[in-house]
Design a protein around this motif. Structure first.
Motif, short mmCIF file in Angstrom:
data_model
loop_
_atom_site.label_atom_id
_atom_site.label_comp_id
_atom_site.label_asym_id
_atom_site.label_seq_id
_atom_site.Cartn_x
_atom_site.Cartn_y
_atom_site.Cartn_z
N GLU A 211 20.70 69.83 30.47
CA GLU A 211 19.30 69.85 29.36
C GLU A 211 18.96 68.36 28.67
N THR A 212 20.16 68.64 27.89
CA THR A 212 19.26 67.07 27.35
C THR A 212 19.48 65.70 28.35
N SER A 213 20.25 65.49 29.39
CA SER A 213 20.50 64.18 29.58
C SER A 213 18.47 64.33 30.69
N ASP A 214 18.40 65.71 31.33
CA ASP A 214 16.98 65.32 31.75
C ASP A 214 15.86 65.19 30.80
N ARG A 215 15.66 65.89 29.69
CA ARG A 215 15.00 65.16 28.71
C ARG A 215 14.67 63.90 28.34
N ILE A 216 15.92 63.25 27.78
CA ILE A 216 15.94 62.06 28.08
C ILE A 216 14.87 60.63 28.84
N GLY A 217 16.44 61.19 30.28
CA GLY A 217 16.07 59.91 31.27
C GLY A 217 14.55 60.59 32.01
N ASN A 218 14.29 62.06 31.57
CA ASN A 218 13.31 62.22 31.66
C ASN A 218 13.25 62.17 33.40
N TYR A 219 14.46 63.23 34.51
CA TYR A 219 15.11 62.83 35.40
C TYR A 219 14.91 64.18 35.98
N THR A 220 14.92 64.63 36.95
CA THR A 220 15.81 66.20 36.81
C THR A 220 17.39 65.74 37.55
N GLY A 221 18.35 66.66 37.45
CA GLY A 221 19.74 66.31 38.06
C GLY A 221 20.06 65.35 37.63
N SER A 222 19.73 64.50 36.69
CA SER A 222 20.39 62.93 36.32
C SER A 222 22.17 63.33 35.99
N LEU A 223 22.15 64.65 35.21
CA LEU A 223 24.03 63.96 34.85
C LEU A 223 25.01 64.59 35.77
N ALA A 224 24.43 65.65 36.70
CA ALA A 224 25.25 65.91 38.28
C ALA A 224 25.60 64.50 38.95
N GLU A 225 24.50 63.73 39.66
CA GLU A 225 24.13 62.38 40.31
C GLU A 225 25.02 61.26 39.45
N LYS A 226 24.73 61.78 37.95
CA LYS A 226 26.15 60.30 37.29
C LYS A 226 27.31 60.68 37.48
#
Length: 380
Positions: free
Chosen positions: A134-149
């Motif tokens: 949730e925080t990862s997506d909110r900071i980058g304004n990008y859905t699914g960012s943590l899983a992709e990283k």
């Protein structure tokens, strides 16, 4: 850069010839799928049509090799958006230059990671916004960012490349230091960088939303210090504390125009990645050679050495240690490019830092996001 031996200092006027730069930061593009509120790119972002083309970048890389550069950091924006990235890596590798890819990871695919490794890529630096989705997506304004990283990190190690995890730190993720360290171990990373956001450029617009409070910084510092001792020889942990609570400033790039050269997407040649915020003229690699800019460029010689320094820097015994601090921060806070960095406790403007620290106690406002060529708005 890590492991670099500083070259001899030179004065701002009639300076003796500088030593060659050891590192080049190649900002290949300002385009990026993320919209991080602390983005270090300038306020005015360049569109794809304004970027150096393939031949221009290859020429710049050849000039850098001739100049003596040993390491090239391929950055952005998001460098994976350049379809000629493999060509750049191959050309640099052929000249024996160490290449480091600095990426968000959200556009990295297994097949392309393999191609880059085959072309001679030496290292990958992967950024993490936070360790909960949730925080990862909110900071980058990008859905699914943590899983992709996380997936990208595993592909880097699968390709046999060294991996650095980079965590830009602020009030919304400062409590995750212990988990970051454990993640670095899980991913078999060689290095972890926990670096507090620097508040200039777009980050200055989000300062009130990002700045952590003092107690949180102290707690984080204790966690990192303990882990450094415990994991000595296992994981290299770099920790960059916030200037807001410092007694003395950090050395500006190890000294202005001493070790590193930066080329922007449009070809401007800078002494550091944030220098476009200063009221200086910067030469362009489309018009002048890197050799000419590095040795004779007015902007590069502007703050070399210590003859330019005002008091208290001019007679301070630390002037060859921190070089007056960050020029960009000094100008942003005081309007004077020669002012002592207000992060220094000896600065007459140090009270500005105390005021910023006090402001960190207030409730944070929403993030202010942006995109190239579009307006921006406040989004929680």
């Amino acid at each position: 850069m890590d492991g670099f031996t500083p070259v001899d200092a030179v004065t701002a006027n009639q300076a003796p010839r500088a030593g060659p730069p050891l590192g080049l930061l190649a900002e290949l593009t300002h385009r990026c799928p993320l919209q991080c509120p602390y983005c270090s790119n300038p306020l005015k972002l360049l569109k794809a049509a304004e970027e150096l083309d393939t031949a221009e970048w290859l020429s710049a890389f050849a000039q850098a090799a001739d100049l003596g550069v040993l390491q090239v950091h391929l950055s952005g924006g998001e460098p994976m958006l350049r379809t000629d990235l493999e060509e750049f890596v191959a050309a640099l590798s052929a000249r024996g230059i160490y290449t480091n890819l600095i990426t968000s990871g959200v556009m990295l695919k297994r097949e392309r990671m393999g191609r880059l490794a085959d072309c001679g890529l030496d290292h990958v630096q992967l950024s993490f916004q936070a360790l909960d989705a949730e925080t990862s997506d909110r900071i980058g304004n990008y859905t699914g960012s943590l899983a992709e990283k996380l997936e990208a990190a595993r592909w880097v190690r699968e390709a046999g490349l060294p991996l650095t995890l980079n965590a830009p730190t602020h009030r919304h993720n400062i409590g995750q230091a212990a988990r970051l360290i454990e993640l670095a171990l899980e991913l078999d990373a060689d290095r972890l960088e926990i670096a507090h956001v620097q508040y200039y450029g777009w980050a200055e617009k989000n300062r009130a939303a990002l700045m952590p409070d003092y107690d949180a910084v102290l707690e984080e510092a204790a966690i990192v210090g303990s882990a450094r001792e415990r994991l000595r020889g296992v994981l290299n942990i770099d920790y960059v504390t916030p200037d807001t609570y410092a007694e003395f400033p950090k050395p500006c790039m190890g000294g202005w125009a001493r070790d590193v050269i930066t080329i922007t997407p449009g070809g401007k040649v800078l002494p550091c990645h944030a220098a476009e915020s200063l009221p200086l003229h910067f030469d362009n690699v489309r018009e002048k050679s890197l050799d000419e800019v590095w040795y004779d460029g007015a902007a590069f010689n502007r703050f070399r050495g210590d003859e330019w320094m005002k008091e208290p820097c001019g007679t301070c015994p630390r002037r060859d240690v921190d070089f007056g601090g960050c020029r960009c921060q000094a100008f942003a806070l005081t309007g004077d490019v020669e002012a002592t960095d207000p992060a220094c406790s000896l600065s007459p403007h140090h009270g500005l830092m105390a005021a910023l620290a006090e402001a960190s106690n207030a409730a944070p406002p929403p993030f202010l996001y942006r995109r190239i060529g579009k307006g921006h708005g406040a989004v929680r």
